[in-house]
Write an enzyme that holds these catalytic residues in place. Structure first.
Site, mmCIF file in Angstrom:
data_model
loop_
_atom_site.group_PDB
_atom_site.id
_atom_site.type_symbol
_atom_site.label_atom_id
_atom_site.label_comp_id
_atom_site.label_asym_id
_atom_site.label_seq_id
_atom_site.Cartn_x
_atom_site.Cartn_y
_atom_site.Cartn_z
ATOM 1 N N ASN A 141 35.947 51.527 93.578
ATOM 2 C CA ASN A 141 36.660 50.621 94.494
ATOM 3 C C ASN A 141 35.843 49.344 94.675
ATOM 4 O O ASN A 141 34.789 49.185 94.063
ATOM 5 C CB ASN A 141 36.916 51.316 95.837
ATOM 6 C CG ASN A 141 35.621 51.783 96.458
ATOM 7 O OD1 ASN A 141 34.761 50.981 96.811
ATOM 8 N ND2 ASN A 141 35.444 53.099 96.565
ATOM 9 N N LYS A 181 34.471 59.599 74.452
ATOM 10 C CA LYS A 181 35.371 58.528 74.911
ATOM 11 C C LYS A 181 36.830 58.912 74.605
ATOM 12 O O LYS A 181 37.126 59.317 73.469
ATOM 13 C CB LYS A 181 35.001 57.227 74.180
ATOM 14 C CG LYS A 181 35.834 56.059 74.618
ATOM 15 C CD LYS A 181 35.481 54.809 73.850
ATOM 16 C CE LYS A 181 36.534 53.757 74.099
ATOM 17 N NZ LYS A 181 36.635 52.799 73.026
#
Ligand code: PMT
Length: 406
Positions: free
Chosen positions: A211, A294
């Site tokens: 955030n 990934k």
């Protein structure tokens, strides 16, 4: 490197007097200690030292004129008054002392002082006879009644040849007095643990969920707690900030790591924790699994990420039988007070700091904040100011609350 005045915004006011040359040195000392400095000068001050000198030293435009539309459009007297964490007038002539005592607002410096929300300090400088004059002494008594700090003056030889009181204190001594203004010692001997910043919840080796928390509010709280004399431990998610002076900083990444560090510091340390302040923006959920490699893009237009709830750190701390005083934050975009009150009750907090994060100039990643402190007994609003000032006020409030409830 951080100094005693890191993140502090000091407005140096310069009035007309021969000691004005020393204000250049004061600006340098304050900057060396980490402060951001701006300067406002009276007309008379400009007869003794040029605004250019002080602009070069502070690295910021110098305010000299109340009625200059261009300067007012850039950073006007009201904005400057709101910006400052402390105003120090050095030198403070007999004239400006008299005008301050009367509440005058007839030039840039006096209007900034009238509009301020921060403490004001004066460093008197004048001839010894002017200093002893009963009018000056009455004016000083008035300023003292209004809680205006006075630094000096010193006794000694004066520019006019007299010897006595009225010499402005030396810049080093003034800079130390400025530092002292931020040291309340209200938490002397207490141990305070504070969380700050965001957490990062890994998705795969190169991606995470997080955030916009910058850590500024939590770091300001840690600085204020240390200045109040507390042994302060800051448990911080990833931020770009340097740890404040005299604060032990423990860096963590995820919510689970933050939880572990908090439990260690609050419950497993040999010294008991008196106050726990949760200002971190902890991720409520994390991916159920962290991919080892990934994650590759495929032909699908959407992807699903399964998430699991993170531990609620502040609620866990508050739920223990021997919990310290627990202060939580409530970051809300709607129904601020109502939602904050419900967090106070649900998480069993002693205090909750309601933070409206729907605005860009306060809350996440801003330099300023405006909050409401809520306890079971009272609701106290704190107007918008720098995060440093808001932090100092929160720490003062919490210290008083702790004394009352112990
Ligand atoms: O870091 P800055 O950019 O300066 O911004 C400051 C801030 C806006 C992040 C800060 O002032 C603030 O409001 N922090 C709380 C952010 C938040 O996550 O609030 P919340 O309402 O979601 O959580 C309520 C309380 O529970 C908070 O004290 C939070 O730290 C705590 N919590 C939340 C989730 C969780 N898993 N564990 C927790 O301890």
């Amino acid at each position: 490197m951080t100094g005693k005045l890191t993140n502090r915004r000091i407005l140096v006011g310069v009035s007309g007097g021969i000691a004005a040359y020393k204000s250049a040195e004061l600006v340098r000392r304050l900057i060396d200690l980490g402060a951001e400095v701006r300067v406002a000068m009276t007309k008379a001050a400009q007869e003794f030292i040029t605004p250019l000198t002080l602009q070069a030293l502070s690295g910021k435009p110098v305010s000299t004129d109340l009625l200059n539309t261009e300067a007012e459009a850039a950073m006007g007297h009201i904005e400057l008054a709101r910006w400052a964490d402390l105003i120090v007038i050095a030198p403070a002539s007999a004239d400006i002392i008299s005008r301050l005592a009367k509440g005058a607002g007839d030039d840039i410096l006096t209007t900034i002082c009238l509009a301020r929300r921060c403490p004001l300090a004066i460093a008197p400088a004048m001839n010894q006879a002017m200093w002893h004059n009963s009018s000056t002494q009455e004016n000083l008594a008035t300023l003292q009644k209004h809680n205006i700090h006075q630094f000096g003056p010193d006794k000694g030889g004066q520019a006019c040849g007299d010897i006595g009181f009225g010499r402005m204190s030396e810049p080093d001594a003034l800079a130390q007095e400025v530092c002292k203004c931020f040291e309340t010692r209200a938490l002397e001997g207490k141990r305070v643990v504070i969380t700050a910043g965001p957490t990062r919840e890994a998705i795969d080796p190169v991606r995470y969920i997080s955030n916009y928390s910058s850590g500024k509010m939590g770091y300001a709280l840690a600085q204020a707690a240390a200045e109040a004399g507390a042994h302060t431990i800051l448990i911080s998610g990833p931020t770009a900030l340097a740890s404040p002076e005299h604060v032990k900083c423990i860096n963590v990444v995820s919510a689970e790591e933050m939880q572990e560090a908090c439990m260690n510091q609050v419950y497993e340390s040999q010294s008991p924790c008196d106050i726990f302040i949760a200002s971190a923006a902890v991720a409520d959920y994390r991916p159920i699994e962290i991919a080892k490699q990934k994650i590759k893009k495929n032909d699908q237009d959407t992807m699903m990420l399964e998430m699991v709830k993170n531990p609620d750190i502040v609620a866990t701390i508050a739920s223990q039988a021997n919990s310290p005083l627990v202060v939580g934050f409530a970051a809300e975009t709607q129904n601020l007070i109502e939602n904050a009150k419900s967090k106070l009750a649900k998480k069993q907090l002693d205090l909750v700091i309601a933070n409206d994060v729907s605005k860009t100039d306060i809350g996440f990643n801003s330099d300023n904040n405006a909050v409401t402190i809520i306890t079971k007994e009272a609701i106290t609003e704190m107007a918008e100011r720098s995060k440093s000032q808001v932090a100092t006020d929160i720490i003062d409030y919490v210290a008083t609350y702790l004394t009352k409830t112990n």
